[in-house]
Enzyme design. Structure first.
Site, short mmCIF file in Angstrom:
data_model
loop_
_atom_site.label_atom_id
_atom_site.label_comp_id
_atom_site.label_asym_id
_atom_site.label_seq_id
_atom_site.Cartn_x
_atom_site.Cartn_y
_atom_site.Cartn_z
N HIS A 259 0.84 -1.20 0.00
CA HIS A 259 0.00 0.00 0.00
C HIS A 259 0.87 1.25 0.00
CE1 HIS A 259 0.00 1.37 4.32
NE2 HIS A 259 0.09 0.10 4.62
N ASP A 271 5.51 2.53 7.27
CA ASP A 271 4.16 2.02 6.94
C ASP A 271 3.51 2.96 5.91
OD1 ASP A 271 1.73 0.76 6.88
OD2 ASP A 271 1.10 1.44 8.86
N GLU A 304 -5.49 1.80 1.86
CA GLU A 304 -5.34 0.65 2.76
C GLU A 304 -5.69 1.08 4.18
OE1 GLU A 304 -3.09 -2.09 5.56
OE2 GLU A 304 -3.09 0.07 5.39
N GLU A 305 -5.21 2.27 4.54
CA GLU A 305 -5.39 2.74 5.92
C GLU A 305 -6.84 3.10 6.23
OE1 GLU A 305 -3.16 2.21 7.93
OE2 GLU A 305 -1.16 2.59 7.13
N ASP A 333 4.15 -5.05 3.52
CA ASP A 333 3.63 -3.94 4.30
C ASP A 333 4.49 -3.80 5.56
OD1 ASP A 333 2.11 -2.05 5.57
OD2 ASP A 333 0.26 -3.24 5.63
N HIS A 433 1.94 4.51 12.95
CA HIS A 433 0.79 5.41 12.79
C HIS A 433 0.95 6.74 13.53
CE1 HIS A 433 -2.32 2.31 11.09
NE2 HIS A 433 -1.25 2.46 10.34
N1 DPN Z 1 0.90 -1.92 8.20
C1 DPN Z 1 -0.18 -1.96 9.14
C2 DPN Z 1 -1.22 -0.94 8.68
O1 DPN Z 1 -1.32 -0.67 7.50
O2 DPN Z 1 -1.90 -0.39 9.54
C3 DPN Z 1 -0.79 -3.33 9.31
C4 DPN Z 1 0.26 -4.36 9.68
C5 DPN Z 1 0.58 -4.59 11.01
C6 DPN Z 1 0.91 -5.07 8.69
C7 DPN Z 1 1.54 -5.51 11.35
C8 DPN Z 1 1.88 -6.01 9.03
C9 DPN Z 1 2.19 -6.22 10.36
ZN ZN Z 2 0.51 -0.76 6.50
#
Ligand code: DPN
Ligand code: ZN
Length: 502
Positions: A259, A271, A304-305, A333, A433
């Site tokens: 993403h 992220d 994605e978020e 990701d 985040h």
């Molecule tokens: N990357 C995180 C998100 O988009 O909020 C989700 C995630 C968490 C992916 C832990 C992989 C491992």
């Molecule tokens: Zn993510």
């Protein structure tokens, strides 16, 4: 109409026709990428991260879908991919985004800490005031009307313990029984971080509180609750980026995605700048015209978020046959977490944690990713297919999937720190985040290792996916028929090419 006819072939000397109006140019496919993994350079991947950080800096500090930083990220990625000769599209989609303007909760006059459940309806300005009703705690708290045991909750704000069914279910049952609002409390330590899943499910104003707060409130039935939620839904239009090689069979496509959007709070460099950068660099090294057996399709997902929206809508936009054309899906990701762990999705559910195995073939993908990391001296652990990233809709429709990540908010254990280095007792990504998910907080060793592994695995599948889905290349089929040799295999191939685009 083309000036030249090109016989579809799957041999190494693939020719590619690009047709504009009546003219076709023929470009020879570049040589097969020998060992793509070793061609991935950490600094080249990092350069894409620098670009994404600058893009965020120039656009209010974020790259969130629907906002200018995301559009600039799309332009950057699309420009690079087109420059490398890929066939690139940016399919648009719309979704309802939920924006929270303010939240407050008070019980018996005491300000009480809590959070909105995502997609909760707003209250009227000034909030709602109602008595607290407490749902009995049984095996299925508040999951069915009978769980209320005859307690009258009409006009009340009802307090329900988490567990056994979704937050949306609990809220719907309370709404059906005439409740004015709902508070769900955690059954484990930590914040609830709840969602009603989608706007349609949202019926009554709903909040989430910690276990500690909830247990205290459970002792105060009848207390006056004041709940004020100011929030709105907005229709957002955004897009995915989808790039495919012009070579390779298109009915057995190797697909990989990351993403490209961040949360509004920050630049989203780990992220998921890292997954995007690793995948982009792999695509650029592979090029749009490689001599591969299977076409490779790279996706950079939007929104994605906001609930895996881009990838979900993409998969749902495909017919059953178009989904069959996808041999497998790989997801990347967060591959540069500053206190990195090393995880591959648990395709065979050998860990027995959370949800079950991925679709048939996912076990092989896990093994291949594990081997690609082991080749660099890294022992990876399994990670549950918990539905938190863009593989979700792919596995839902039965496409074998896998992927790597280096962890988010979960805390690294002593054993993991002993095995991988880093610091036990803090999260894999303490900046997850937040505004601190920036260029200064990336583990570049983890990033390069994961980028090399993903490139190597994509390259392997571009040659053959036999181990995953049994699809044989021409060479593999010829080997199956030593008696009749290549002539028969060629005949079979010619027949199937006429039939199947293969
Ligand atoms: N990357 C995180 C998100 O988009 O909020 C989700 C995630 C968490 C992916 C832990 C992989 C491992
Ligand atoms: Zn993510």
């Amino acid at each position: 109409m083309s000036l030249r006819t090109i016989t579809p072939r799957r041999s190494a000397a693939v020719l590619v026709a690009t047709c504009a109006a009546a003219l076709c140019t023929v470009t020879p496919a570049t040589a097969a990428p020998a060992d793509l993994g070793s061609q991935i350079n950490g600094n080249a991947v990092n350069r894409h991260l620098i670009a994404l950080q600058r893009i965020a800096d120039q656009n209010d500090g974020n790259r969130a879908s629907g906002l200018p930083g995301y559009e600039a990220s799309v332009d950057y990625v699309v420009g690079k991919l087109r420059g490398a000769g890929f066939d690139v599209t940016t399919p648009e989609f719309t979704y309802q985004a939920y924006y929270l303007d303010s939240f407050s909760l008070a019980v018996a006059g005491q300000p009480t800490e809590g959070d909105v459940l995502e997609y909760s309806p707003a209250t009227p300005q000034g909030g709602i005031t109602a008595p607290l009703a407490v749902a009995p705690v049984d095996d299925t708290p508040g999951c069915e009307a009978t769980d209320y045991d005859g307690t009258d909750i009409t006009g009340a704000v009802v307090l329900v313990q988490r567990g056994s069914c979704t937050f949306a279910d609990k809220q719907r049952v309370a709404a059906d029984l005439g409740a004015a609002g709902a508070i769900i409390y955690n059954n484990v330590d930590g914040p609830l971080n709840g969602t009603l899943g989608d706007p349609e499910a949202a019926r009554i104003p709903s909040a989430g509180v910690t276990k500690q707060v909830g247990e205290a409130l459970a002792g105060q039935p009848g207390a006056e609750v004041k709940l004020d939620i100011q929030a709105r839904l907005e229709t957002v239009t955004t897009r995915n980026v989808v790039a495919q090689t012009r070579t390779g069979r298109t009915d057995n496509v190797v697909m990989a995605g990351a993403h490209l959007d961040s949360v509004p709070e920050g630049a989203g460099i780990n992220d998921n700048g890292t997954g995007s950068a690793g995948l982009l660099e792999t695509a650029l090294r592979l090029g749009g015209n490689p001599a591969v057996n299977n076409a490779v399709r790279f996706a950079f997902w939007g929104a994605e978020e906001s609930g895996l929206v881009g990838s979900t809508k993409y998969v749902q936009s495909l017919t059953f046959e178009q989904q069959l054309d996808i041999a497998l899906y790989l997801n990347f990701d967060m591959i540069g977490s500053p206190n990195a762990g090393y995880f591959a999705y648990d395709g065979d559910d050998s860990d027995g944690v959370g949800s079950g195995p991925g679709p048939q073939g996912s076990a092989q993908i896990e093994q291949d990713l594990v081997a690609a990391m082991a080749g660099q001296g890294v022992a990876v652990e399994g990670d549950d297919f918990d539905g938190r990233s863009d593989y979700g809709e792919f596995i839902a429709v039965g496409i074998p999937s896998g992927g790597l990540n280096t962890g988010a908010e979960v805390v690294k254990t002593d054993e993991q720190a002993a095995k991988w280095g880093g610091t036990a007792g803090i999260a894999f990504d303490p900046n997850y985040h937040t505004v601190n998910d920036n260029l200064a907080n990336v583990d570049r060793v983890a990033l390069e290792r994961n980028a090399k592994a993903l490139a190597a695995v994509i390259e392997g599948y571009s040659r053959s996916t036999e181990g995953v889905n049994g699809m044989l290349t021409r060479a593999e089929r010829a080997q199956l028929r030593p008696a009749q040799g290549a002539v028969m295999a060629q005949r079979l191939d010619a027949a199937s090419a006429n039939h199947n685009r293969s």
